[in-house]
Design an enzyme around this catalytic site. Structure first.
Site: not given
Length: 259
Positions: A80, A227
């Protein structure tokens, strides 16, 4: 199964809010994932990204997905907040070395700033996910007009940056889904995407802690959250380097979330 996780710091938050995630339905029949197998990918006729954005798409289910196309032993690696010029290339190299395909949930402004990285993600056979324009974790408290702007503007940004490839999923920042945002995303061909294992890498717990979280929680569901932007991500890279071969050793395979 109800999954409640507090939001992380606003500067790097992608932790799930106190929203209730629906349990993923039983996994679909196993299928081999391919590079952008969805028909909403780039056209062969030289259409511009703008034209691609206007092409009709098939509506998908609006329920939040957790299951894997790769079947009951499938794992979905999701990345992400990028792309990021420092960390995304490192993540891509590692995934390539391990032979793993992932789903990249991209923030619209990041995609707009680094289109070459978006194209690289696509070229490497990964799937795209819409993560809104600005990663506002309070989206579930905002108007429908605001939610629409965040989702649809991000989609246009991602399509343009990718050269015409659509996102196949929509992940609300911080898990801030609403019935409206789920239905809107689904009507544009983006399956709402949840997660089961939150490595909390935005809190910088250390690579060992992230790996331990995956080992402890993967039996509870296949979709793992990492992430590649929103902060310094060397711990994430180190955790992926250790956890991907471990998962394979345990008999898991890697795939994409169901649509």
């Amino acid at each position: 199964m109800v999954m409640l996780t507090p939001r992380g710091p606003a500067s790097e938050a992608c932790a799930i809010s106190a929203a209730t995630f629906l349990t993923g339905r039983s996994a679909a029949a196993a299928s081999v994932w391919t590079a952008q197998a969805d028909p909403t990918g780039p056209s062969k006729g030289g259409d511009s990204a703008a034209a691609a954005a206007e092409r009709p798409v098939k509506k998908v289910a609006a329920e939040i997905a957790h299951a894997s196309e790769a079947g009951p032993r499938g794992v979905n690696i999701t990345i992400d907040d990028g792309p990021d010029p420092v960390w995304t290339p490192q993540v891509l190299r590692l995934l390539k070395d391990e032979g793993v395909k992932a789903t990249f949930c991209m923030v619209g402004t990041q995609a707009e700033a680094y289109p070459d990285l978006v194209k690289k993600v696509v070229a490497d056979g990964h799937r795209l996910c819409n993560h809104t324009v600005s990663h506002d974790t309070t989206m579930d408290t905002k108007s429908e007009a605001y939610q629409s702007q965040q989702i649809l503007d991000a989609e246009r940004m991602i399509i343009k940056a990718s050269g015409g490839v659509r996102s196949q999923y929509y992940r609300a920042p911080g898990g801030a889904f609403t019935p409206y945002s789920r239905q809107l995303a689904a009507s544009h061909g983006m399956r709402p995407l949840g997660w089961n294992v939150d490595t909390k890498d935005f809190e910088h717990p250390g690579a060992d802690a992230m790996v331990a979280t995956v080992k402890r929680e993967i039996a509870g569901g296949p979709t793992v959250l990492f992430h590649d932007a929103g902060g310094e991500r060397s711990e994430t890279v180190a955790a992926l380097r250790e956890v991907l071969p471990w998962l394979r050793e345990q008999g898991y395979t890697f795939g994409f979330p169901v649509r």
